[in-house]
Design a protein around this motif. Structure first.
Motif, PDB file in Angstrom:
ATOM      1  N   VAL A  51       0.827  -1.219   0.000  1.00  0.00           N
ATOM      2  CA  VAL A  51       0.000   0.000   0.000  1.00  0.00           C
ATOM      3  C   VAL A  51       0.859   1.266   0.000  1.00  0.00           C
ATOM      4  N   GLY A  52       2.171   1.113   0.051  1.00  0.00           N
ATOM      5  CA  GLY A  52       3.043   2.286  -0.076  1.00  0.00           C
ATOM      6  C   GLY A  52       3.438   2.940   1.231  1.00  0.00           C
ATOM      7  N   ILE A  53       3.191   2.248   2.335  1.00  0.00           N
ATOM      8  CA  ILE A  53       3.570   2.845   3.629  1.00  0.00           C
ATOM      9  C   ILE A  53       5.042   2.547   3.940  1.00  0.00           C
TER      10      ILE A  53
ATOM     11  N   SER B  51       7.579   9.064  -0.599  1.00  0.00           N
ATOM     12  CA  SER B  51       6.377   9.693  -0.045  1.00  0.00           C
ATOM     13  C   SER B  51       5.526   8.689   0.731  1.00  0.00           C
ATOM     14  N   THR B  52       4.893   9.169   1.795  1.00  0.00           N
ATOM     15  CA  THR B  52       3.985   8.310   2.568  1.00  0.00           C
ATOM     16  C   THR B  52       2.521   8.597   2.231  1.00  0.00           C
ATOM     17  N   ALA B  53       2.302   9.351   1.142  1.00  0.00           N
ATOM     18  CA  ALA B  53       0.926   9.523   0.649  1.00  0.00           C
ATOM     19  C   ALA B  53       0.548   8.229  -0.067  1.00  0.00           C
ATOM     20  N   ILE B  54      -0.620   7.681   0.267  1.00  0.00           N
ATOM     21  CA  ILE B  54      -0.967   6.359  -0.279  1.00  0.00           C
ATOM     22  C   ILE B  54      -2.233   6.385  -1.142  1.00  0.00           C
ATOM     23  N   ILE B  60       0.345   8.609   5.521  1.00  0.00           N
ATOM     24  CA  ILE B  60       0.664   7.999   6.822  1.00  0.00           C
ATOM     25  C   ILE B  60       2.158   8.198   7.103  1.00  0.00           C
TER      26      ILE B  60
END
Lengths: 159, 140
Positions: A51-53, B51-54, B60
């Motif tokens: 999910v890209g975290i 980036s932590t934009a999901i 997050i």
């Protein structure tokens, strides 16, 4: 009923530490073999990557830290078991926690699975996703939940 | 998952990513008695990795530090989109974790990801009128 093969689910929670004490005494009293299983939740790490975290570097680092943690917790339980003359046969697995614990119990022919008391469930979402909860619901052998309220530490020291 | 209303900034008035991260780090630091600069520096270092934009208006940001003694979460909900790298976000969960608690960090991030994966939850959060309302929505 006597149990000759007990499986203890070990994780990083205080509830799990309580369960360990209880399982050690139980194994000693019943002269049962005590197996332990700790699962590094690599499924969750992978999903957080998807999910890209987490970026790859983080995934590697956190998986390594979780492995160090697992070894530390198992070492603690082994020492406690030894202090009561019990040998712990522990295994570290990686993947989906609840599925692997249930599978390990089946594979080892465990007659009893010992878990820490279920964590305080603070939301309906947690109720469905909490590992111990899911293990208790899906295990195919009898499950013993050691409540946090039990005076396990005192009992362990006295016996 | 629970987030106390004291850890929720709603509405989040920051108009840039930098200001939003500052506001969230300040909230975590002030409520838990931690060093704001250390947290902000660690969060910015993490952002440099990627980036932590999901997507779906959500970011997050997170970081790990020594000796915090816990995993702390703050939430900011903005009425207006904030430019966050190549995305626009309105919901920001900041997770600040003790390095010695990797499993807790993963558990917290997974719970947030699961919450944010729901269209309904995101919509309800964006419609929340107060920190109290957002807090009880997350608990449900």
């Amino acid at each position: 009923m006597a149990f000759s093969r007990i499986l203890l689910y070990i994780d990083s929670t205080e509830a799990s530490a309580n369960a360990a004490l209880y399982a050690i005494l139980l194994a000693r009293d019943l002269k049962a073999r005590l197996d332990g299983v700790y699962v590094i939740n690599t499924k969750a790490i992978t999903e957080l990557g998807h999910v890209g975290i987490f970026v790859q570097e983080e995934k590697d680092l956190i998986a390594s830290d979780m492995e160090t943690d697992a070894l530390r917790y198992i070492d603690n339980v082994e020492k406690l078991a030894r202090s009561k003359g019990v040998e712990l046969h522990a295994t570290i697995l990686k993947g989906n926690v609840s599925a692997l614990v249930v599978e390990q119990a089946r594979k080892l022919g465990s007659e009893l699975l010992v878990l820490g008391g279920l964590r305080d469930i603070r939301s309906r979402r947690e109720e469905l996703s909490e590992d111990s909860n899911r293990i208790a619901r899906t295990a195919t052998c009898p499950v013993l939940l050691v409540s946090d309220d039990d005076d396990v530490w005192q009992d362990f020291e006295e016996r | 998952m629970t987030i106390d209303k004291s850890m929720i900034i709603l509405p989040l008035e920051s108009d840039t990513k930098a200001k939003a991260l500052e506001a969230l780090c300040r909230r975590v630091a002030s409520v838990h008695g931690l060093d704001e600069k250390k947290i902000l520096d660690a969060v910015n270092e993490r952002e440099k990795l990627g980036s932590t934009a999901i997507g779906h208006w959500v970011a997050i940001p997170h970081c790990r530090l020594d000796g915090l003694g816990g995993v702390y979460t703050a939430l900011g909900v903005s009425q207006r989109p904030i430019e966050y790298d190549d995305q626009s976000v309105r919901i920001l969960f900041l997770v600040v974790s003790d390095k010695a608690l990797p499993s807790e960090q993963v558990r917290t991030l997974s719970q947030i990801a699961s919450f944010c994966n729901s269209d309904v939850c995101r919509r309800l959060l964006l419609d929340a009128k107060s920190p109290e309302q957002a807090s009880s929505l997350i608990e449900d």
